[in-house]
Structure formats: structure tokens, C-alpha cells
Design a protein around this motif. Sequence first.
Motif, short mmCIF file in Angstrom:
data_model
loop_
_atom_site.label_atom_id
_atom_site.label_comp_id
_atom_site.label_asym_id
_atom_site.label_seq_id
_atom_site.Cartn_x
_atom_site.Cartn_y
_atom_site.Cartn_z
N ASP A 81 -37.05 -14.36 21.14
CA ASP A 81 -37.55 -15.63 20.60
C ASP A 81 -38.47 -16.36 21.56
O ASP A 81 -39.05 -17.39 21.20
CB ASP A 81 -36.37 -16.50 20.15
CG ASP A 81 -35.64 -15.87 18.97
OD1 ASP A 81 -36.30 -15.25 18.12
OD2 ASP A 81 -34.40 -15.95 18.92
N THR A 105 -35.51 -12.97 16.58
CA THR A 105 -34.24 -13.00 15.86
C THR A 105 -34.29 -13.97 14.68
O THR A 105 -33.28 -14.14 14.00
CB THR A 105 -33.07 -13.37 16.79
OG1 THR A 105 -33.24 -14.70 17.27
CG2 THR A 105 -32.98 -12.41 17.97
N SER A 106 -35.43 -14.57 14.44
CA SER A 106 -35.62 -15.37 13.24
C SER A 106 -36.70 -14.74 12.39
O SER A 106 -37.73 -14.29 12.92
CB SER A 106 -35.97 -16.83 13.58
OG SER A 106 -37.30 -17.12 13.37
N VAL A 107 -36.46 -14.68 11.09
CA VAL A 107 -37.43 -14.06 10.18
C VAL A 107 -38.75 -14.82 10.23
O VAL A 107 -39.83 -14.22 10.22
CB VAL A 107 -36.87 -14.00 8.76
CG1 VAL A 107 -37.93 -13.52 7.77
CG2 VAL A 107 -35.65 -13.08 8.70
N LYS A 178 -26.53 -13.12 21.22
CA LYS A 178 -26.78 -12.42 19.95
C LYS A 178 -26.00 -11.12 19.82
O LYS A 178 -25.81 -10.62 18.71
CB LYS A 178 -28.27 -12.14 19.78
CG LYS A 178 -29.16 -13.37 19.90
CD LYS A 178 -28.82 -14.45 18.88
CE LYS A 178 -29.36 -14.13 17.52
NZ LYS A 178 -29.22 -15.28 16.58
N TRP A 182 -28.16 -7.41 17.52
CA TRP A 182 -29.58 -7.61 17.73
C TRP A 182 -30.13 -6.75 18.86
O TRP A 182 -31.32 -6.40 18.84
CB TRP A 182 -29.85 -9.08 18.04
CG TRP A 182 -29.77 -9.93 16.83
CD1 TRP A 182 -28.69 -10.67 16.41
CD2 TRP A 182 -30.77 -10.10 15.82
NE1 TRP A 182 -28.98 -11.30 15.22
CE2 TRP A 182 -30.24 -10.97 14.85
CE3 TRP A 182 -32.06 -9.60 15.67
CZ2 TRP A 182 -30.97 -11.35 13.72
CZ3 TRP A 182 -32.79 -9.98 14.55
CH2 TRP A 182 -32.25 -10.84 13.59
N THR A 290 -36.05 -7.28 11.68
CA THR A 290 -35.51 -8.63 11.81
C THR A 290 -34.93 -9.12 10.50
O THR A 290 -33.86 -9.76 10.47
CB THR A 290 -36.60 -9.59 12.31
OG1 THR A 290 -36.97 -9.23 13.65
CG2 THR A 290 -36.12 -11.03 12.32
N GLU A 291 -35.60 -8.85 9.38
CA GLU A 291 -35.08 -9.27 8.08
C GLU A 291 -33.70 -8.66 7.81
O GLU A 291 -32.78 -9.35 7.35
CB GLU A 291 -36.05 -8.87 6.97
CG GLU A 291 -37.36 -9.65 6.98
CD GLU A 291 -38.39 -9.10 6.01
OE1 GLU A 291 -39.31 -9.84 5.64
OE2 GLU A 291 -38.28 -7.90 5.62
N ALA A 294 -31.07 -10.13 10.28
CA ALA A 294 -30.78 -11.52 9.95
C ALA A 294 -29.85 -11.60 8.74
O ALA A 294 -28.96 -12.46 8.68
CB ALA A 294 -32.08 -12.29 9.68
N GLU A 295 -30.04 -10.71 7.78
CA GLU A 295 -29.14 -10.67 6.62
C GLU A 295 -27.73 -10.30 7.04
O GLU A 295 -26.74 -10.89 6.59
CB GLU A 295 -29.67 -9.68 5.59
CG GLU A 295 -28.86 -9.63 4.30
CD GLU A 295 -29.45 -8.69 3.27
OE1 GLU A 295 -28.75 -8.43 2.26
OE2 GLU A 295 -30.58 -8.20 3.46
N GLU A 297 -26.43 -10.73 10.06
CA GLU A 297 -25.90 -11.83 10.86
C GLU A 297 -25.41 -12.96 9.96
O GLU A 297 -24.35 -13.56 10.21
CB GLU A 297 -26.98 -12.35 11.81
CG GLU A 297 -26.49 -13.48 12.71
CD GLU A 297 -27.59 -13.96 13.63
OE1 GLU A 297 -27.40 -13.91 14.86
OE2 GLU A 297 -28.65 -14.40 13.12
#
Length: 304
Positions: A81, A105-107, A178, A182, A290-291, A294-295, A297
Motif C-alpha cells: 500500500d 491490498t485495497s482494490v 495482513k 496477502w 487483489t480482488e 480482498a474478497e 479477507e
Amino acid sequence: MTKPAKQLRVGLLGAGPWAERTQAPALAAHPDVDFAGVWARRPEAGAALAAAYGTTAYSGEDGADALFAACDAVAFALPPDVQAPFAARAAAAGCHLLLDKPVATSVAAARETALAAERAGVASVVFCTLRFAADTVPWIAEQAAMDGWFTAHAQWLGSLYAPGGDSPYAASPWRREKGGLWDVGPHVLSVLIPVLGDVTAVTAARGPVDTAHLVLRHTSGASSTATLGLSAPVKAAGASIELVGDRGTVAMPQRGDAVRSFGAAVDALLESARTGRAHDCDVRFGLRLTEILAEAEAELLQRG
């Protein structure tokens, strides 16, 4: 022997253990690269790494932009990030991107990085090690060319936080925050997706400490499972991926040397920049990783 004329000026952002052990030696040794400089958030670490390879140290916010101006491409050894906004700036400055995994780590941050690369028309490669290691690259291609896969099982356990562990990466704040999902999840997905197809559904459950268990469905109709963590006992640490199908069970070979693998990633970036053809493991693929993570997570957080 005299090296051939160097083709691409490549800078490095980051001066931690990963940069010191992998990116810097690979860039310095590459015959088609001019290792053009190092920028780091800790100026003293950046200066020491730059001095070790006889290149220029850059520091401060303006220093990063100065490095971009002096380079044709930049490689990253930064927390995800932190990496993402710097990568977007580098792309806007016209630099090709050799990114670490995960892109972010963020979409939203990963998507902005991908859009910045697209807008600037720069080449990009995400360094998922198994996609560039000498033994695993042909193995992945061979399995991807085969039909009849039914399921797959992956286990990637590190011992960074186990009693008796001595990994230099244990001090990484983002890894501690994370966890294995991740950090090692991108490695597993980078193998499963080209063989079994994109992920269409994710189920996630917590294991001990930071361990995560995933069940995935793929566009081919196959399913896969993955156990990911950084807190396993030292003797339990290791990585394996097995594919199961018409040919029985096929195990992935052990990954190769990280420095040589990073050199292959540099080759891939050079080729993409030269031809204009996107690499399969580019920033858009990084966004997809990442998508998916993130789902997973989000489901872990929902389960508590």
C-alpha cells in the motif's frame, strides 16, 4: 568480458531485506540494465544500498520523482500500500513498472495503479516468483495446456512468526498485519489461475494464528483449496501445489533462486516494453489477485 551496451535505465524503490537480497543484485547483474539509482523511505538504508552497487541514492518525496525522471523503468521493494501510489506516479512519469506482489491490498489502490499504467501506455510486470522461476515456468505452461483437471491442493506455510524462526522478513509490519493470505496467497493464485482458469467463487475460513484456508471455484469447472500462513512451526514450513485430474496427481517442482527469477522478470519487462505486448503477469493480473484476496479477507472478517 565486456558487457553489451545497456538498454534500459532501471531504478529501485526500497532498501529492505527483499531489495538487498533480490532486486538490487539482480538489477546490478543484468546485462541489459543500467542500475540507475535507489530511493528508500529510510535515506540511510537507501544510501548504503546504492553505495554497495555504485549507483545514485535518492531521498525525500522529491527524490522519488527525480529517480523517475532519470529512469526508463522502476522496480519496487515496498509494502504494497506504499508501492501502489508510487507506482501510479512512476507510470505518469513514463516509467515501465516492475511491481512486487501484491500490487496493493485495497482494490481501489490496485485499480488506480492499473489505470495509471494504461493511461501512460507503459509496460508492467508483477513479480510473482513462480511465474519467472526456471523450473516452474515450463511446468505451469505444460499444465495450462492440458485439459481434464478436477481439483488442486496448495499449501504455503512460512514460519516467520514461529518460535525459533529467524526470517529477516519477520520485522515487516505489513506482513504481520495482513498475514499469509496477502503475502503468499498471490504466489498460489499465480499458479492456479493460468492452469484452472479465473476464480469465480471464494470461501474462506480462519486457521491457527494468521493461517487462512480457501476453497476456490474456477472457470474451467475445477475447484481448488489453499492453506496460507506465516506462523507455522519451523519444521512444518514449506510450499507445495498439487494438481489432480485425468493424469492423476501432478506436483509442482520446487521454486528456483529468487535472484535469477527476478532477472527473468526483468527480461519479461524488457520484452513487453520493446514489443508493446502485455505480459500475462502484468498489473491487470495483479489487480485481479487483489480482488480475489480482498474478497477472501472480507469473508474472514465477517466470520470473525
